[in-house]
Design a protein around this motif. Sequence first.
Motif, PDB file in Angstrom:
ATOM      1  N   UNK A  57      20.776  69.796  60.168  1.00 30.93           N
ATOM      2  CA  UNK A  57      22.056  69.734  60.888  1.00 30.93           C
ATOM      3  C   UNK A  57      22.078  70.647  62.111  1.00 30.93           C
ATOM      4  N   UNK A  58      21.609  71.901  62.057  1.00 26.74           N
ATOM      5  CA  UNK A  58      21.678  72.743  63.259  1.00 26.74           C
ATOM      6  C   UNK A  58      20.959  72.150  64.467  1.00 26.74           C
ATOM      7  N   UNK A  59      19.781  71.554  64.247  1.00 29.60           N
ATOM      8  CA  UNK A  59      19.058  70.943  65.363  1.00 29.60           C
ATOM      9  C   UNK A  59      19.848  69.766  65.926  1.00 29.60           C
ATOM     10  N   UNK A  60      20.415  68.951  65.037  1.00 25.61           N
ATOM     11  CA  UNK A  60      21.224  67.824  65.503  1.00 25.61           C
ATOM     12  C   UNK A  60      22.437  68.301  66.278  1.00 25.61           C
ATOM     13  N   UNK A  61      23.111  69.344  65.776  1.00 20.96           N
ATOM     14  CA  UNK A  61      24.341  69.800  66.438  1.00 20.96           C
ATOM     15  C   UNK A  61      24.050  70.436  67.794  1.00 20.96           C
ATOM     16  N   UNK A  62      22.899  71.085  67.939  1.00 18.90           N
ATOM     17  CA  UNK A  62      22.531  71.604  69.251  1.00 18.90           C
ATOM     18  C   UNK A  62      22.323  70.450  70.223  1.00 18.90           C
ATOM     19  N   UNK A  63      21.651  69.405  69.749  1.00 21.16           N
ATOM     20  CA  UNK A  63      21.447  68.225  70.592  1.00 21.16           C
ATOM     21  C   UNK A  63      22.778  67.583  70.950  1.00 21.16           C
ATOM     22  N   UNK A  64      23.660  67.449  69.971  1.00 28.49           N
ATOM     23  CA  UNK A  64      24.982  66.856  70.211  1.00 28.49           C
ATOM     24  C   UNK A  64      25.776  67.686  71.218  1.00 28.49           C
ATOM     25  N   UNK A  65      25.666  68.998  71.110  1.00 35.00           N
ATOM     26  CA  UNK A  65      26.363  69.901  72.037  1.00 35.00           C
ATOM     27  C   UNK A  65      25.862  69.705  73.461  1.00 35.00           C
ATOM     28  N   UNK A  66      24.557  69.545  73.619  1.00 32.77           N
ATOM     29  CA  UNK A  66      23.993  69.301  74.952  1.00 32.77           C
ATOM     30  C   UNK A  66      24.470  67.962  75.519  1.00 32.77           C
ATOM     31  N   UNK A  67      24.509  66.942  74.667  1.00 36.55           N
ATOM     32  CA  UNK A  67      24.940  65.620  75.121  1.00 36.55           C
ATOM     33  C   UNK A  67      26.401  65.658  75.566  1.00 36.55           C
ATOM     34  N   UNK A  68      27.250  66.320  74.796  1.00 40.81           N
ATOM     35  CA  UNK A  68      28.673  66.420  75.157  1.00 40.81           C
ATOM     36  C   UNK A  68      28.840  67.184  76.470  1.00 40.81           C
ATOM     37  N   UNK A  69      28.047  68.224  76.668  1.00 40.20           N
ATOM     38  CA  UNK A  69      28.119  68.977  77.928  1.00 40.20           C
ATOM     39  C   UNK A  69      27.784  68.076  79.108  1.00 40.20           C
ATOM     40  N   UNK A  70      26.749  67.259  78.944  1.00 43.73           N
ATOM     41  CA  UNK A  70      26.362  66.351  80.034  1.00 43.73           C
ATOM     42  C   UNK A  70      27.458  65.316  80.297  1.00 43.73           C
ATOM     43  N   UNK A  71      28.083  64.839  79.238  1.00 41.92           N
ATOM     44  CA  UNK A  71      29.184  63.900  79.415  1.00 41.92           C
ATOM     45  C   UNK A  71      30.371  64.528  80.129  1.00 41.92           C
ATOM     46  N   UNK A  72      30.669  65.774  79.785  1.00 39.60           N
ATOM     47  CA  UNK A  72      31.759  66.489  80.451  1.00 39.60           C
ATOM     48  C   UNK A  72      31.456  66.684  81.926  1.00 39.60           C
ATOM     49  N   UNK A  73      30.216  67.095  82.217  1.00 37.29           N
ATOM     50  CA  UNK A  73      29.816  67.298  83.614  1.00 37.29           C
ATOM     51  C   UNK A  73      29.885  65.994  84.398  1.00 37.29           C
ATOM     52  N   UNK A  74      29.452  64.904  83.790  1.00 37.07           N
ATOM     53  CA  UNK A  74      29.494  63.612  84.463  1.00 37.07           C
ATOM     54  C   UNK A  74      30.927  63.221  84.805  1.00 37.07           C
ATOM     55  N   UNK A  75      31.844  63.413  83.867  1.00 38.70           N
ATOM     56  CA  UNK A  75      33.256  63.090  84.106  1.00 38.70           C
ATOM     57  C   UNK A  75      33.804  63.897  85.280  1.00 38.70           C
ATOM     58  N   UNK A  76      33.487  65.194  85.306  1.00 40.31           N
ATOM     59  CA  UNK A  76      33.977  66.052  86.392  1.00 40.31           C
ATOM     60  C   UNK A  76      33.386  65.618  87.726  1.00 40.31           C
ATOM     61  N   UNK A  77      32.080  65.388  87.750  1.00 38.32           N
ATOM     62  CA  UNK A  77      31.423  65.017  89.009  1.00 38.32           C
ATOM     63  C   UNK A  77      31.960  63.697  89.550  1.00 38.32           C
ATOM     64  N   UNK A  78      32.199  62.741  88.671  1.00 43.10           N
ATOM     65  CA  UNK A  78      32.726  61.455  89.127  1.00 43.10           C
ATOM     66  C   UNK A  78      34.145  61.605  89.672  1.00 43.10           C
ATOM     67  N   UNK A  79      34.935  62.426  89.019  1.00 47.38           N
ATOM     68  CA  UNK A  79      36.302  62.656  89.501  1.00 47.38           C
ATOM     69  C   UNK A  79      36.285  63.309  90.882  1.00 47.38           C
ATOM     70  N   UNK A  80      35.403  64.287  91.071  1.00 47.22           N
ATOM     71  CA  UNK A  80      35.307  64.956  92.372  1.00 47.22           C
ATOM     72  C   UNK A  80      34.799  63.997  93.441  1.00 47.22           C
TER      73      UNK A  80
END
Length: 248
Positions: A57-80
């Motif tokens: 689970x810890x390895x999966x959750x680190x990966x999931x955390x990275x994916x969510x960060x990239x999704x958040x960044x993408x949303x912000x960049x597209x809005x800008x």
Amino acid sequence: LLAATGSPPPRLRVGLLDTRFDGTPIEPEVREAVLAAGTLLAGLGHHVEPFRPAVDVPVMMQAWTDIVACGTALWIERALAREGRTLADDDVEPLARSAREHARLISGTDYLAAVETVHAFGRDMEAAFAGELPAAPRGKVASGGIDVLLCATLAEPPARIGRFDHSRADYVDYRLGPDGVFAHSPFTAIFNASGQPAASLPLHVTGSGLPVGVHLACAFGEDERLMALCAEIEAAAPWFDRRPPAMR
């Protein structure tokens, strides 16, 4: 859905997990809810036994955390980009800004590796249900695997207002830290990642009247079986008239 809830499922092999996936304890009142649900299922004729799969689970959750960060960044960049400007200080809360900064540290290959990690985790969960993955230490795999995993919805009773305020400036700690989101909610994310059908049922109430859920998950494609089981549980232990004190 209606057809699935119209008749009970066959008697099922239920794996009961009354800790987190790594074996660390959950809050006593929450554990009580899980054990009571196990007793209810056994009383309905299902075969219930302890179960804790040896998934990372810890390895999966680190990966999931990275994916969510990239999704958040993408949303912000597209809005800008739509507005043709750069990020202003008050555009997003500190947590989102920190997620965007974390995403900048993740390369394209890192992102693809994180996606592969999540997919591999789903395959491991399926193998655990099928009895093809060894149990974790002190865990137990039923002969032939399990049909349903029973665990808590949250590891703790409902959080106080403000605990997960987005004013935090450390995105990774917010998600993975000792007082973070995953410490509070280590179960539902498992099945967000694995893609297995899962449901939360409001079967328990704390001594102070707060709702506590139990979580049920089935193998891939067994959505109808899950819905039939949920309907059977609701008929045996209905919650329709239950209201928390603030709503009375």
